[in-house]
Design a protein around this motif. Structure first.
Motif, short mmCIF file in Angstrom:
data_model
loop_
_atom_site.label_atom_id
_atom_site.label_comp_id
_atom_site.label_asym_id
_atom_site.label_seq_id
_atom_site.Cartn_x
_atom_site.Cartn_y
_atom_site.Cartn_z
N THR A 151 0.82 -1.21 0.00
CA THR A 151 0.00 0.00 0.00
C THR A 151 0.85 1.25 0.00
N ALA A 152 1.91 1.25 0.81
CA ALA A 152 2.77 2.43 0.91
C ALA A 152 3.45 2.76 -0.42
N CYS A 153 3.74 1.72 -1.22
CA CYS A 153 4.54 1.92 -2.44
C CYS A 153 3.73 2.00 -3.72
N ASN A 154 2.64 1.27 -3.81
CA ASN A 154 1.93 1.15 -5.08
C ASN A 154 1.07 2.39 -5.37
N GLY A 155 0.81 2.64 -6.66
CA GLY A 155 0.05 3.82 -7.04
C GLY A 155 0.79 5.07 -6.62
N ALA A 184 4.67 -2.64 -7.49
CA ALA A 184 4.08 -2.87 -8.81
C ALA A 184 4.34 -1.67 -9.70
N GLU A 185 5.12 -1.87 -10.74
CA GLU A 185 5.38 -0.80 -11.70
C GLU A 185 4.16 -0.63 -12.60
N ILE A 186 3.85 0.61 -12.95
CA ILE A 186 2.69 0.90 -13.79
C ILE A 186 3.19 1.45 -15.12
N GLY A 212 6.94 15.06 -8.40
CA GLY A 212 6.37 13.88 -7.77
C GLY A 212 7.41 12.88 -7.29
N SER A 213 6.93 11.66 -7.05
CA SER A 213 7.80 10.59 -6.55
C SER A 213 7.78 9.41 -7.52
N ARG A 214 8.32 8.27 -7.06
CA ARG A 214 8.47 7.06 -7.87
C ARG A 214 9.43 7.28 -9.03
N TRP A 215 10.46 8.07 -8.78
CA TRP A 215 11.54 8.27 -9.74
C TRP A 215 12.71 7.38 -9.34
N SER A 216 13.66 7.26 -10.25
CA SER A 216 14.92 6.56 -10.00
C SER A 216 16.01 7.28 -10.77
N GLU A 217 17.24 6.94 -10.45
CA GLU A 217 18.36 7.52 -11.19
C GLU A 217 18.27 7.17 -12.67
N GLN A 218 17.80 5.95 -12.97
CA GLN A 218 17.66 5.52 -14.37
C GLN A 218 16.58 6.33 -15.08
N SER A 323 3.93 5.11 -13.63
CA SER A 323 4.94 5.67 -12.74
C SER A 323 6.00 6.38 -13.58
N PRO A 324 6.66 7.41 -13.03
CA PRO A 324 7.71 8.08 -13.79
C PRO A 324 8.81 7.13 -14.26
N THR A 325 9.17 6.14 -13.43
CA THR A 325 10.24 5.22 -13.81
C THR A 325 9.85 4.42 -15.06
N ALA A 326 8.63 3.90 -15.07
CA ALA A 326 8.19 3.12 -16.23
C ALA A 326 7.97 4.03 -17.45
#
Length: 568
Positions: A151-155, A184-186, A212-218, A323-326
């Protein structure tokens, strides 16, 4: 103690789940309400940092979540312990950071009697947390803790609050562990990316806003590659400057409080805005004035991992639930047009950004915070981490510092005072080989300054630069604007911050002239101790471009008096 019959206490089951889910650091203030969980830490490999106030523990956990993308974890005791932690929980909510707070609770048999420090945590945190619950049965700990991590991580990420009754934690159960969670990556659909390609092909004045969040260095690197190929101007939203290298030729600046007017004009005049990861809330939207609501005046592509955010305020031309990463990984598949009509504008946008923050503006007094921030910009390694809380002092960071690497800016978009110092401790614990500098105001620092004791106890050598103007500066600025000359409740009498640092066992140095800062900073680094550099700032130097007297005189000349609501 673990039994020979295959049973464990609730506390042991709980701490075992944290280890399974990859938790390596936990922050706490101890309490008798969760002694059984504390005892289980004794035999665990999880590092436990004991703080002096629950707000600091919660902020440190939030910092871990925002930085790593995996939930930061803290433990607090019931009642006042939990409510003290509420500042960090609110920060995690507004900043979209994954976080789990475990709260010791009264025994199950005492409910509904208003027992000692009793609270209903579902009710107390229901509007702040992404999920608030209580575990009644130790056999359900693996299930509910696993759900908390997902819950903390998804969406859209956020905080979870779990109450754990003290008698439940000592009850024994035989239960299998959960398996480790995976966020779960979106991913964006092929149709989404095709429509984006068509919108870019038709655009004349596009701009990307990253936040926002859900970013990564990649993901950050992928966005820069995309900007390179399309020659797209990219701006970052409030306190998300680390998402894009400031010296990249496509960087147009940060869209926060007091941004470059040329950047505001560029966004307002765009015919296509790609809002990537952010919500475009009050601060980056300049109090919801940049875009018309609900129908923006330009074509809007909104990319966000939380489906509830898409169309919540702005009706996008294209909504992409990803998500930004995906999403950034999918950008490599897009092809730029043969002719790029906005290429020259991107060069101008970057030049405007560089000019806006090139040199510090003159201010009253012997210490110019802008010149100090420029010095830090030129002398700190690119991987150095800057943290800050809230206050007018942060305006100098936003304007004059240039963040070059992912994850190097750590500040609250929620505007929570007291954030920067605990955040610096967490970052130095996570990255002991990197320089970590907290820039704080005087009122800002003293909201969590007691945890300087934590820095000394654990030998965490952060450097705190305190801009001391003996004011709640932001509030005083608004006060002079709306109620000129009617000063009340904004003046501060501060301690000797050098003596304060030394009293805890750290290093302290006073700076009353800008030219003395480099030597002071070198001495702080050489000490190897938690350090405070005390800057004496003239109260008149209220922003990089305004003085208190100038704000007051302007208000009086215009008739003075309250004209409407304002923000701090």
């Amino acid at each position: 103690m673990r039994g020979n019959d295959g049973t464990r206490t609730g506390g042991e089951i709980l701490i075992d789940q944290l280890a399974i889910h990859g938790v390596r650091h936990v922050f706490c203030v101890p309490g008798e309400s969760y002694l059984a969980a504390l005892d289980a830490f004794h035999d665990s490999d999880i590092a436990l940092t004991v703080c002096r106030h629950e707000s600091a523990a919660a902020i440190m956990a939030e910092t871990v979540g925002r930085t790593t993308g995996r939930p930061g974890v803290c433990f607090v005791t019931r009642g006042p312990g939990a409510t003290n932690a509420s500042a960090g929980i609110h920060i995690a909510r507004q900043d979209s950071s994954p976080m789990i707070v475990f709260v010791g609770q009264i025994g199950r048999h005492m409910r509904e009697r208003e027992a000692f420090q009793e609270l209903d945590y579902r009710a107390v945190f229901g509007t702040i947390a992404k999920w608030a619950t209580e575990i009644d049965d130790p056999a359900r700990i693996p299930e509910l803790v696993s759900r908390a991590f997902h819950t903390a991580c998804n969406g859209r990420p956020g905080p979870v609050v779990i109450a754990v009754p003290e008698d439940m934690l000592i009850e024994r159960a035989a239960v299998p562990d959960a398996t480790a969670f995976t966020p779960a990556e979106i991913w964006p659909g092929a149709t989404d990316m095709s429509r984006l390609q068509a919108l870019l092909a038709a655009a004349k004045r596009p701009i990307v806003l990253a936040g926002g969040s859900r970013w990564s260095e990649q993901a950050s690197a992928a966005l820069m590659r995309f900007a390179d190929r399309f020659q797209l101007p990219v701006a970052t939203s409030f306190r998300r400057s680390h998402l894009f290298d400031a010296l990249h030729p496509c960087y147009a600046g940060d869209l926060g409080i007091g941004p470059n007017p040329k950047l505001l004009s560029r966004v307002k005049g765009a015919d296509l805005v790609v809002l990537l990861g952010g919500r475009m809330s009050e601060m980056p939207s300049q109090s919801y004035t940049l875009f018309e609501i609900p129908e923006p005046q330009m074509k809007l592509v909104h990319v966000h991992p939380g489906s509830d955010e898409l169309g919540r305020v702005y009706h996008p031309t294209l909504a992409i639930n990803a998500s930004p990463t995906a999403f950034c990984a999918a950008l490599d598949g897009l092809q730029p047009p043969k002719e790029i009509p906005w290429k020259g504008e991107t060069d101008i946008a970057h030049a405007d950004f560089l000019a806006w923050g090139e040199k510090a503006t003159p201010v009253p007094g012997g210490v110019n915070l802008g010149e100090i921030v420029v010095w830090l910009r030129e002398n700190l390694p690119p991987e150095s981490i800057l943290t800050n809380g809230a206050g007018n002092f942060a305006g100098w960071i936003h304007r004059f510092y240039r963040f070059r690497k992912f994850g190097t800016q750590v500040g609250p978009t929620s505007g929570s005072m007291g954030y920067g110092f605990p955040a610096a401790l967490a970052m130095k614990i996570l990255y002991p080989d990197r320089a970590v500098v907290c820039i704080a105001g005087d009122g800002d620092f003293l909201m969590t300054g007691q945890d300087f004791a934590t820095a000394v106890q654990y030998r965490v050598p952060v450097i705190v630069v305190i801009a001391d103007n003996s004011l709640y500066g932001t509030i005083r600025m608004h006060q002079e604007r709306d109620y000129p000359g009617r000063v009340v409740a904004t003046e501060l009498r501060n301690p000797d911050f050098v003596a304060y640092a030394k009293a805890f066992g750290g290093f302290g140095v006073l700076v009353e002239k800008t030219a003395n800062f480099p030597a002071a900073f070198a001495a702080a680094q050489k000490s190897g101790q938690p350090a405070i550099i005390h800057l004496k700032i003239d109260p008149e130097a209220i922003t990089p471009t305004a003085t208190l007297t100038g704000i007051r005189d302007k208000a009086l000349a215009g008739g003075g008096g309250k004209t409407g609501t304002h923000r701090a």
